[in-house]
Motif scaffolding. Sequence first.
Motif, PDB file in Angstrom:
ATOM      1  N   HIS A  13       0.835  -1.207   0.000  1.00 37.30           N
ATOM      2  CA  HIS A  13       0.000   0.000   0.000  1.00 37.30           C
ATOM      3  C   HIS A  13       0.868   1.255   0.000  1.00 37.30           C
ATOM      4  O   HIS A  13       0.647   2.196  -0.778  1.00 37.30           O
ATOM      5  CB  HIS A  13      -0.911  -0.023   1.229  1.00 37.30           C
ATOM      6  N   TYR A  14       1.901   1.253   0.876  1.00 41.01           N
ATOM      7  CA  TYR A  14       2.754   2.449   0.966  1.00 41.01           C
ATOM      8  C   TYR A  14       3.624   2.593  -0.279  1.00 41.01           C
ATOM      9  O   TYR A  14       3.899   3.712  -0.735  1.00 41.01           O
ATOM     10  CB  TYR A  14       3.616   2.364   2.227  1.00 41.01           C
ATOM     11  N   LYS A  15       4.025   1.452  -0.832  1.00 39.83           N
ATOM     12  CA  LYS A  15       4.834   1.527  -2.045  1.00 39.83           C
ATOM     13  C   LYS A  15       4.044   2.125  -3.200  1.00 39.83           C
ATOM     14  O   LYS A  15       4.528   3.027  -3.905  1.00 39.83           O
ATOM     15  CB  LYS A  15       5.318   0.122  -2.409  1.00 39.83           C
ATOM     16  N   SER A  16       2.831   1.627  -3.376  1.00 37.45           N
ATOM     17  CA  SER A  16       1.995   2.181  -4.439  1.00 37.45           C
ATOM     18  C   SER A  16       1.639   3.631  -4.156  1.00 37.45           C
ATOM     19  O   SER A  16       1.557   4.457  -5.062  1.00 37.45           O
ATOM     20  CB  SER A  16       0.732   1.350  -4.589  1.00 37.45           C
ATOM     21  N   LYS A  17       1.471   3.961  -2.873  1.00 43.76           N
ATOM     22  CA  LYS A  17       1.165   5.340  -2.502  1.00 43.76           C
ATOM     23  C   LYS A  17       2.330   6.269  -2.834  1.00 43.76           C
ATOM     24  O   LYS A  17       2.139   7.377  -3.369  1.00 43.76           O
ATOM     25  CB  LYS A  17       0.835   5.398  -1.008  1.00 43.76           C
TER      26      LYS A  17
ATOM     27  N   GLN B 221       4.663   5.714  -5.103  1.00 42.12           N
ATOM     28  CA  GLN B 221       4.759   5.820  -6.561  1.00 42.12           C
ATOM     29  C   GLN B 221       3.709   6.779  -7.126  1.00 42.12           C
ATOM     30  O   GLN B 221       4.008   7.596  -8.010  1.00 42.12           O
ATOM     31  CB  GLN B 221       4.596   4.440  -7.181  1.00 42.12           C
ATOM     32  N   ASN B 222       2.516   6.700  -6.585  1.00 42.32           N
ATOM     33  CA  ASN B 222       1.469   7.626  -7.041  1.00 42.32           C
ATOM     34  C   ASN B 222       1.821   9.060  -6.693  1.00 42.32           C
ATOM     35  O   ASN B 222       1.609   9.981  -7.502  1.00 42.32           O
ATOM     36  CB  ASN B 222       0.130   7.253  -6.406  1.00 42.32           C
ATOM     37  N   LYS B 223       2.372   9.273  -5.503  1.00 39.50           N
ATOM     38  CA  LYS B 223       2.766  10.633  -5.121  1.00 39.50           C
ATOM     39  C   LYS B 223       3.861  11.164  -6.043  1.00 39.50           C
ATOM     40  O   LYS B 223       3.834  12.333  -6.464  1.00 39.50           O
ATOM     41  CB  LYS B 223       3.260  10.629  -3.666  1.00 39.50           C
TER      42      LYS B 223
ATOM     43  N   LYS C  90       4.447  10.249  -9.114  1.00 38.80           N
ATOM     44  CA  LYS C  90       3.861  10.554 -10.415  1.00 38.80           C
ATOM     45  C   LYS C  90       3.107  11.873 -10.382  1.00 38.80           C
ATOM     46  O   LYS C  90       3.208  12.697 -11.307  1.00 38.80           O
ATOM     47  CB  LYS C  90       2.926   9.424 -10.831  1.00 38.80           C
ATOM     48  N   LYS C  91       2.353  12.091  -9.315  1.00 36.02           N
ATOM     49  CA  LYS C  91       1.610  13.336  -9.206  1.00 36.02           C
ATOM     50  C   LYS C  91       2.548  14.533  -9.110  1.00 36.02           C
ATOM     51  O   LYS C  91       2.275  15.597  -9.680  1.00 36.02           O
ATOM     52  CB  LYS C  91       0.691  13.282  -7.984  1.00 36.02           C
TER      53      LYS C  91
ATOM     54  N   GLN D  45       3.884  15.163 -12.550  1.00 33.81           N
ATOM     55  CA  GLN D  45       2.845  15.784 -13.383  1.00 33.81           C
ATOM     56  C   GLN D  45       2.594  17.223 -12.978  1.00 33.81           C
ATOM     57  O   GLN D  45       2.419  18.100 -13.833  1.00 33.81           O
ATOM     58  CB  GLN D  45       1.546  14.980 -13.249  1.00 33.81           C
ATOM     59  N   GLU D  46       2.593  17.488 -11.671  1.00 33.33           N
ATOM     60  CA  GLU D  46       2.351  18.857 -11.217  1.00 33.33           C
ATOM     61  C   GLU D  46       3.503  19.774 -11.599  1.00 33.33           C
ATOM     62  O   GLU D  46       3.291  20.936 -11.977  1.00 33.33           O
ATOM     63  CB  GLU D  46       2.140  18.844  -9.691  1.00 33.33           C
TER      64      GLU D  46
END
Length: 746
Positions: free
Chosen positions: A519-523, A525-527, A529-530, A533-534
Motif C-alpha cells: 500500500h505504501y509503495k503504491s502510494k 509511486q502515485n505521489k 507521479k503526481k 505531473q504537477e
Amino acid sequence: RTRKIAQTETDLSRAKEQVDPLKDQIAKHLRDYQDVEPSVNQNKETREGTEKQLYAVQQKVRAMQAESGEGKQALAVFGSKCTALHAAVEKSKKANKFRGPVAGPVGMYVKVTPGKEKWAQIAELAAGFGALDRFIVTNQDDLKLMNKLRREVGCGPRDCALYRIHPRSTEEKYNVPAPPEGVETITSVLSVENAMAFNFLVDNCSIDTSALADSKESSEKALLVSDGNGKRCIRGGTIRKVFVFPKGDHWQVDKAGNLSMMGNDRGMKQTIGVDRSAAIESAKHEMKAMQQELARNKSEEKAVKEASYKSKKLWNQAQKDHQKTSKNIEKMESVLDDLKAEAETSEEVPTIDTSDYEKDIQEAEASMQDLKEQEAAIVQEIHSLQPGVKDQRRQLDEITARNRRILDDMDKVDAKLEDIVKGQARRQEQVDKVKAKVQQVERGVEEQEGTVKEIKGKLGGALAGARKMQFDYHRDQKMFELKKENGGEIPPGEEVELEPTDEDLEEIETVEPPKESKHYKSKIQNKLKKIDQEVQRRNMTESDPAVARDKYFRAKKDLDSKMVQINAIKQNCNALSKDLRQRKSRWRAFRGHIAEMTNIGFDEFLNKKGSAGEVEFDHELGQLNLIVQKDNADSNSQTKDVKALSGGERSFATLSLLLAIGESLETPFRVMDEFDVFLDPVARKIAMENLVTIAKKMEHRQFIFITPQDVSNLKTDPKLRIFMMKAPARSAIVGGAQQQTLNFGN
C-alpha cells in the motif's frame, strides 16, 4: 269346570317353567350392560381429552401464525390499505393484467432470522418504518396500473407507495458482505425471501450498510479505528451507520473523520414476524395426527355406545317379558282359585278325581313359593351389594382420571424426548461439520507455517534494507537542516556519518505500520507521479529546496483558508438542504390537511341540500375531480361527470366547492357575482342561507355577494347589510330623454 281347572293348571305350570329362563336372560343382559357401560364412559373421556389436545394444538398453530405474520389480517400491520391493495393486485395477476413481476407489500416477505429475535425492533427501526408497505413494479405500464388500483381501494398519498426497480434486479438477490465481527447487520437479522423486496431494501434502505450493536461502547470497540494521522473511520469500509440499544440511537463517521451521534425519539416497535415456518409445519403434522386419532376415538365411542344400547334394549325387553309372564301367572292363579271355589260350592257331584292334579298343584305352589323366596333373597342381596358397586364405580372413575392424567404427562414427556433426540441429531451434525472445518483449518495451518518460515527469511533481509533506508533518511534530513542553517554548506566541525554501522542499524526502532508495505509503495509511486505531473503542469524550474519550501508553506496556508471557507459553505448547504426537506415535509402535511378539510366541507355543504360528494386531489397529475351523489341515501345516483348534472345542481356543487376551498384561503375579501342565476328557488334559498351563516361566523373576512335575484327574505343586522341598485330611468316616448353618453368626437 273340571276341564277348565285342568287346562288352567297346565297353562300355569308352563308359565312357571318360563320364569327361570327369563330371570337368567335378565341377569345375563344386565351383566352385559354393566360390562359395556364403563367402556362407554372411558371412550367418552378419551374422545374429550383428544378434542382438548387438538384444540390446544390448533391454538398453538394460530399463535405461531400470528407471531410469524401469516394470515389475511397480518398485512394490516404494515398499513391500513395493504390488505385491500394486495387482494386487488392478486386479482389483477390472475387476470394477467401485469406485464412484469409485481411484489408487495415488502413487509410480507420479511421475517426475523431464528435466534435473533432480540434485534428485530432495532433492525426494523434501522430499515425505516415507511418501507414495509411499498409495492414494487418493473415497468411504466405496471406503475400506471398500480396507481389505478391504489385509487380504487382508496389509498392516500402516503399509503402503499410504489417503487420501480430495474428488471434485472428481479432475477436474484444482490451479494452483500457478511457483518463485521462483534456486530450484526440488518441483512443478518432479517431474512427476505423475495429477490425484488430484498434488492429494494438494499437500494432504498441500505440494509447492507447499517450495523446493529448492544451499546455505543461495544460498537466503537468493534468498528471504530484510526489511521496514522489520528483520523477515525469505520473498519471494513462497508458500514455507514451503526444503531445501538436501548433507544435505537445511531452514530456515523464523515469523510473528515468526525463522529456524530443522532438520538431517536420515535421509539421502537416490531411489525415483522418471526420465521416459524418449520415449527408451524411440524405443528400442522401433529394437528393432522390428532385429527385422525379423534376420528378413531369417535368411531370406537360410537361402536361401544351401540353395544351398550343393544344390551340395555335386550335387558329392558327381558324385564318386560318377565313382568308379562308374572302377570299371566297371577291371572291364571286367580282364575284357578275362582274355579276351585265354584267347584266347592257347587251341588254337582264331581265325576272326576282331581286328587292327582291337586297334588301336582300343591307341589307347584310349593316350588313357586321357594322361587319367590329365592327371588326376594336375590333382590335383597342386590340391594345390599349396591353401595359396594357404587364405591367400586367411583374408585374406577378416579383410577381412570388418574390414568388419563398420567397418559397426558407421558405424551408431553414423549414429545419433549422427541425434541431432545432431534436436537441431539442436529447438534451431532453440526459437530461433524465443525470437525471437518477444524481438520481443514489444521491442514491450512501447516501449509501457512511453511510459508511463514519462508517469509521470515525474506523479512530479515527486508528489515535490514528498511533500517538502512531509515538511516539514509535521517542522514539526508540532518544534512538538509545543516545546509539550510549555514547557507547551503555543512559547517566545519560537524561530522555526518555516510555509512551506518551494525550498532547504528540495531538502534533503529522497528515500527509496525497499520497497512501492508504494498500500500505504501503504491502510494509513494502515485505521489511521485503526481509530483512529476504537477511540476510539468506548472512548468516549475525552482531547484532550491529552501525557496520551494517557503513557497509550499505559503500555498498551504492559502489552501487551508480556502478549505475552511469551503467547509463553511458545505455546512450551510447541508443546513439549507435539511431545512428544505423539513419544509417540503410540512408542506405535504399542510397540503394533505387542506385536501381533507376541503373534502369534508364539500360533503357538509352538499348534505344541507340532501346530497353528498367527495373531492379527489391527484397531486401527482395536478388534477382535481368532483364526485357528486344527488341523493345521499341512494348510491346509484353518484356520478363523476359534473357535466351530467343540471345547471342548478352544477352551480350548487361549484358553490359548495368554493366555500370548502375558501376555508383554507387567507384572502381578506371574497366577492361572488351572480352565483345563483342557475339555481332553483329551494337551492337558492339554501345556498344564500349558508353563505350568510358562514360569512357571519368568519368575522375576520369580508364577503360581498352580487345577485340580480330578490333577497328581501334576508333580515339585516349589524353584520349584514343589503344594498339595492336603482333601476335606470328610461323614457318610453320616442324622442324623449335617453341614457346619457359621452361625446368622444371632439
